[in-house]
Scaffold this motif. Structure first.
Motif, PDB file in Angstrom:
ATOM      1  N   ARG A  75       0.820  -1.223   0.000  1.00 23.88           N
ATOM      2  CA  ARG A  75       0.000   0.000   0.000  1.00 23.88           C
ATOM      3  C   ARG A  75       0.850   1.268   0.000  1.00 23.88           C
ATOM      4  NH1 ARG A  75      -5.341  -0.580   3.404  1.00 23.88           N
ATOM      5  NH2 ARG A  75      -5.965   0.823   1.749  1.00 23.88           N
ATOM      6  N   SER A  76       2.149   1.114   0.169  1.00 28.40           N
ATOM      7  CA  SER A  76       3.044   2.271   0.193  1.00 28.40           C
ATOM      8  C   SER A  76       3.011   3.001  -1.146  1.00 28.40           C
ATOM      9  CB  SER A  76       4.475   1.804   0.480  1.00 28.40           C
ATOM     10  OG  SER A  76       5.393   2.843   0.208  1.00 28.40           O
ATOM     11  N   PRO A  77       3.015   4.323  -1.127  1.00 24.25           N
ATOM     12  CA  PRO A  77       3.103   5.064  -2.390  1.00 24.25           C
ATOM     13  C   PRO A  77       4.350   4.691  -3.196  1.00 24.25           C
ATOM     14  CG  PRO A  77       2.550   6.549  -0.584  1.00 24.25           C
ATOM     15  CD  PRO A  77       2.874   5.219   0.036  1.00 24.25           C
ATOM     16  N   LEU A  78       5.422   4.303  -2.514  1.00 28.47           N
ATOM     17  CA  LEU A  78       6.667   3.948  -3.194  1.00 28.47           C
ATOM     18  C   LEU A  78       6.591   2.600  -3.908  1.00 28.47           C
ATOM     19  CD1 LEU A  78       9.115   5.018  -0.353  1.00 28.47           C
ATOM     20  CD2 LEU A  78       8.389   6.375  -2.321  1.00 28.47           C
ATOM     21  N   ALA A  79       5.549   1.807  -3.619  1.00 36.22           N
ATOM     22  CA  ALA A  79       5.396   0.478  -4.205  1.00 36.22           C
ATOM     23  C   ALA A  79       4.429   0.463  -5.390  1.00 36.22           C
ATOM     24  CB  ALA A  79       4.897  -0.509  -3.145  1.00 36.22           C
ATOM     25  N   GLN A  80       3.836   1.583  -5.720  1.00 34.88           N
ATOM     26  CA  GLN A  80       2.820   1.600  -6.764  1.00 34.88           C
ATOM     27  C   GLN A  80       3.445   1.466  -8.162  1.00 34.88           C
ATOM     28  OE1 GLN A  80      -0.318   1.255  -5.597  1.00 34.88           O
ATOM     29  NE2 GLN A  80       0.885   1.208  -3.699  1.00 34.88           N
ATOM     30  N   PRO A  81       2.668   0.967  -9.126  1.00 33.82           N
ATOM     31  CA  PRO A  81       3.219   0.673 -10.461  1.00 33.82           C
ATOM     32  C   PRO A  81       3.987   1.829 -11.095  1.00 33.82           C
ATOM     33  CG  PRO A  81       1.038  -0.265 -10.275  1.00 33.82           C
ATOM     34  CD  PRO A  81       1.261   0.551  -9.025  1.00 33.82           C
ATOM     35  N   ARG A  82       3.442   3.026 -11.027  1.00 34.81           N
ATOM     36  CA  ARG A  82       4.118   4.194 -11.606  1.00 34.81           C
ATOM     37  C   ARG A  82       5.514   4.349 -11.011  1.00 34.81           C
ATOM     38  NH1 ARG A  82       2.150   9.570 -13.056  1.00 34.81           N
ATOM     39  NH2 ARG A  82       3.834  11.048 -12.709  1.00 34.81           N
ATOM     40  N   ASN A  83       5.620   4.188  -9.692  1.00 28.14           N
ATOM     41  CA  ASN A  83       6.896   4.348  -9.005  1.00 28.14           C
ATOM     42  C   ASN A  83       7.838   3.195  -9.310  1.00 28.14           C
ATOM     43  OD1 ASN A  83       4.641   5.689  -7.482  1.00 28.14           O
ATOM     44  ND2 ASN A  83       6.397   6.650  -6.535  1.00 28.14           N
ATOM     45  N   LEU A  84       7.312   1.979  -9.273  1.00 22.24           N
ATOM     46  CA  LEU A  84       8.129   0.789  -9.525  1.00 22.24           C
ATOM     47  C   LEU A  84       8.763   0.845 -10.910  1.00 22.24           C
ATOM     48  CD1 LEU A  84       9.010  -2.208  -8.906  1.00 22.24           C
ATOM     49  CD2 LEU A  84       6.839  -2.858  -9.990  1.00 22.24           C
ATOM     50  N   VAL A  85       7.951   0.941 -11.933  1.00 22.76           N
ATOM     51  CA  VAL A  85       8.462   0.895 -13.313  1.00 22.76           C
ATOM     52  C   VAL A  85       9.171   2.194 -13.667  1.00 22.76           C
ATOM     53  CG1 VAL A  85       7.843   0.607 -15.741  1.00 22.76           C
ATOM     54  CG2 VAL A  85       6.694  -0.769 -13.980  1.00 22.76           C
ATOM     55  N   GLY A  86       8.529   3.313 -13.394  1.00 20.12           N
ATOM     56  CA  GLY A  86       9.130   4.608 -13.726  1.00 20.12           C
ATOM     57  C   GLY A  86      10.422   4.865 -12.977  1.00 20.12           C
ATOM     58  N   GLY A  87      10.448   4.515 -11.698  1.00 25.93           N
ATOM     59  CA  GLY A  87      11.657   4.744 -10.903  1.00 25.93           C
ATOM     60  C   GLY A  87      12.850   3.967 -11.423  1.00 25.93           C
ATOM     61  N   HIS A  88      12.661   2.675 -11.718  1.00 25.42           N
ATOM     62  CA  HIS A  88      13.771   1.874 -12.258  1.00 25.42           C
ATOM     63  C   HIS A  88      14.170   2.353 -13.653  1.00 25.42           C
ATOM     64  CE1 HIS A  88      14.599  -1.247  -9.314  1.00 25.42           C
ATOM     65  NE2 HIS A  88      13.308  -1.421  -9.116  1.00 25.42           N
ATOM     66  N   MET A  89      13.183   2.593 -14.507  1.00 29.60           N
ATOM     67  CA  MET A  89      13.472   2.947 -15.892  1.00 29.60           C
ATOM     68  C   MET A  89      14.203   4.295 -15.996  1.00 29.60           C
ATOM     69  SD  MET A  89      10.805   3.130 -19.058  1.00 29.60           S
ATOM     70  CE  MET A  89      10.062   4.651 -18.484  1.00 29.60           C
ATOM     71  N   LEU A  90      13.673   5.312 -15.341  1.00 31.85           N
ATOM     72  CA  LEU A  90      14.311   6.633 -15.394  1.00 31.85           C
ATOM     73  C   LEU A  90      15.702   6.608 -14.761  1.00 31.85           C
ATOM     74  CD1 LEU A  90      11.244   8.863 -14.525  1.00 31.85           C
ATOM     75  CD2 LEU A  90      12.433   8.749 -16.726  1.00 31.85           C
ATOM     76  N   THR A 116      20.954  12.619  -9.350  1.00 28.40           N
ATOM     77  CA  THR A 116      20.063  13.037 -10.437  1.00 28.40           C
ATOM     78  C   THR A 116      18.851  12.116 -10.524  1.00 28.40           C
ATOM     79  OG1 THR A 116      21.958  13.937 -11.621  1.00 28.40           O
ATOM     80  CG2 THR A 116      19.951  13.586 -12.903  1.00 28.40           C
ATOM     81  N   ALA A 117      19.059  10.831 -10.311  1.00 25.49           N
ATOM     82  CA  ALA A 117      17.928   9.905 -10.322  1.00 25.49           C
ATOM     83  C   ALA A 117      16.911  10.287  -9.253  1.00 25.49           C
ATOM     84  CB  ALA A 117      18.410   8.467 -10.124  1.00 25.49           C
ATOM     85  N   ILE A 118      17.382  10.627  -8.063  1.00 22.15           N
ATOM     86  CA  ILE A 118      16.468  11.040  -6.994  1.00 22.15           C
ATOM     87  C   ILE A 118      15.691  12.289  -7.417  1.00 22.15           C
ATOM     88  CG2 ILE A 118      16.319  11.978  -4.642  1.00 22.15           C
ATOM     89  CD1 ILE A 118      18.761  10.152  -3.980  1.00 22.15           C
ATOM     90  N   ALA A 119      16.401  13.274  -7.951  1.00 16.87           N
ATOM     91  CA  ALA A 119      15.748  14.521  -8.358  1.00 16.87           C
ATOM     92  C   ALA A 119      14.708  14.266  -9.458  1.00 16.87           C
ATOM     93  CB  ALA A 119      16.800  15.526  -8.839  1.00 16.87           C
ATOM     94  N   VAL A 120      15.057  13.471 -10.445  1.00 13.06           N
ATOM     95  CA  VAL A 120      14.130  13.189 -11.547  1.00 13.06           C
ATOM     96  C   VAL A 120      12.938  12.365 -11.064  1.00 13.06           C
ATOM     97  CG1 VAL A 120      13.902  11.963 -13.761  1.00 13.06           C
ATOM     98  CG2 VAL A 120      15.834  13.504 -13.369  1.00 13.06           C
ATOM     99  N   MET A 121      13.181  11.405 -10.176  1.00 12.69           N
ATOM    100  CA  MET A 121      12.054  10.647  -9.632  1.00 12.69           C
ATOM    101  C   MET A 121      11.115  11.564  -8.842  1.00 12.69           C
ATOM    102  SD  MET A 121      13.485   6.860  -8.578  1.00 12.69           S
ATOM    103  CE  MET A 121      14.954   7.359  -7.673  1.00 12.69           C
ATOM    104  N   HIS A 122      11.677  12.513  -8.092  1.00 19.33           N
ATOM    105  CA  HIS A 122      10.824  13.489  -7.392  1.00 19.33           C
ATOM    106  C   HIS A 122      10.014  14.300  -8.398  1.00 19.33           C
ATOM    107  CE1 HIS A 122      11.470  13.241  -3.120  1.00 19.33           C
ATOM    108  NE2 HIS A 122      12.776  13.379  -3.217  1.00 19.33           N
ATOM    109  N   LEU A 127       9.135   8.308  -7.354  1.00 22.85           N
ATOM    110  CA  LEU A 127      10.149   7.963  -6.355  1.00 22.85           C
ATOM    111  C   LEU A 127      10.019   6.501  -5.931  1.00 22.85           C
ATOM    112  CD1 LEU A 127      12.485   9.255  -4.748  1.00 22.85           C
ATOM    113  CD2 LEU A 127      10.864   9.562  -2.875  1.00 22.85           C
ATOM    114  N   HIS A 128      11.077   5.759  -6.147  1.00 21.31           N
ATOM    115  CA  HIS A 128      11.156   4.339  -5.797  1.00 21.31           C
ATOM    116  C   HIS A 128      12.594   4.122  -5.336  1.00 21.31           C
ATOM    117  CE1 HIS A 128       9.934   0.158  -5.922  1.00 21.31           C
ATOM    118  NE2 HIS A 128      11.004  -0.158  -6.631  1.00 21.31           N
ATOM    119  N   PRO A 129      12.840   4.014  -4.027  1.00 21.51           N
ATOM    120  CA  PRO A 129      14.215   3.958  -3.530  1.00 21.51           C
ATOM    121  C   PRO A 129      15.143   2.976  -4.240  1.00 21.51           C
ATOM    122  CG  PRO A 129      12.713   4.228  -1.706  1.00 21.51           C
ATOM    123  CD  PRO A 129      11.859   4.011  -2.925  1.00 21.51           C
ATOM    124  N   PRO A 130      14.685   1.779  -4.622  1.00 24.37           N
ATOM    125  CA  PRO A 130      15.600   0.890  -5.350  1.00 24.37           C
ATOM    126  C   PRO A 130      16.082   1.458  -6.683  1.00 24.37           C
ATOM    127  CG  PRO A 130      13.792  -0.368  -4.431  1.00 24.37           C
ATOM    128  CD  PRO A 130      13.444   1.083  -4.240  1.00 24.37           C
TER     129      PRO A 130
END
Length: 185
Positions: A75-90, A116-122, A127-130
């Motif tokens: 249920r974490s916002p960091l676990a949602q599909p947009r974050n999971l796929v977008g965070g790794h890909m970007l 830069t990855a952190i800034a772009v994910m924000h 934002l997906h810490p992995p």
């Protein structure tokens, strides 16, 4: 004023009095365990077939952290599909670009890739810490990872999260106590 600033600064490090996070049920623990086992097991098979041993350790570490979010805190916002796929890909895209531009200075490439990855994910609300690890692996991985260049963005950094997403969708919705995702986009 300066003394007050430092006093407030050190007080922040005390934390709060809220205590430990609440306990979860045995069912939740078993669901988290089984979901992570299935997800990482399938992904490890794919990664083992495609990458050398040193790179497998790095890549699976990044996806292991995603598994904690997907199956341990779905249920974490960091676990949602947009974050999971977008965070790794970007993050992969940024990591590869930093390596290509700054390979003579690996320490600088590594720092710039993660920051830069952190800034772009924000900025993109992905934002997906992995993802930080995914950017770092693009810089610190083996010559094989570096030879992949921007193909690294596709495999493993996009296909891996898509596989984990599919497993999370199928698995997390089997139990009555879970719903995944909370939001798609």
């Amino acid at each position: 004023m300066f003394e007050r600033h430092w006093s407030d600064y050190w007080k922040k490090m005390r934390g709060t009095t809220r205590g430990s996070p609440p306990r979860v049920s045995v069912e939740e623990i078993l669901l988290s365990w089984l979901g992570a086992f299935i997800g990482i097991g399938l992904l490890a098979g794919l990664i083992n077939a495609c990458f050398a041993e040193a790179d497998r350790v790095l890549l699976l570490g990044s996806f292991g952290a995603s598994a904690v979010l997907l199956f341990g805190a779905p249920r974490s916002p960091l676990a949602q599909p947009r974050n999971l796929v977008g965070g790794h890909m970007l993050s992969a895209l940024i990591g590869v670009a930093c390596w290509k531009w700054l390979s003579p200075f690996p320490w600088l490439a590594a720092a710039l890739a993660v920051a830069t990855a952190i800034a772009v994910m924000h900025l993109t609300r992905t934002l997906h810490p992995p993802g930080g690890a995914t950017a770092l692996i693009a810089v610190t991985g083996s010559a094989e990872i570096h030879r992949l260049g921007f193909w690294y963005v596709l495999l493993p950094a996009t296909l891996g999260p898509l596989l984990m997403l599919l497993i999370a969708l199928l698995f997390n919705n089997l139990a009555r106590s879970r719903r995944y995702p909370e939001i798609w986009f």
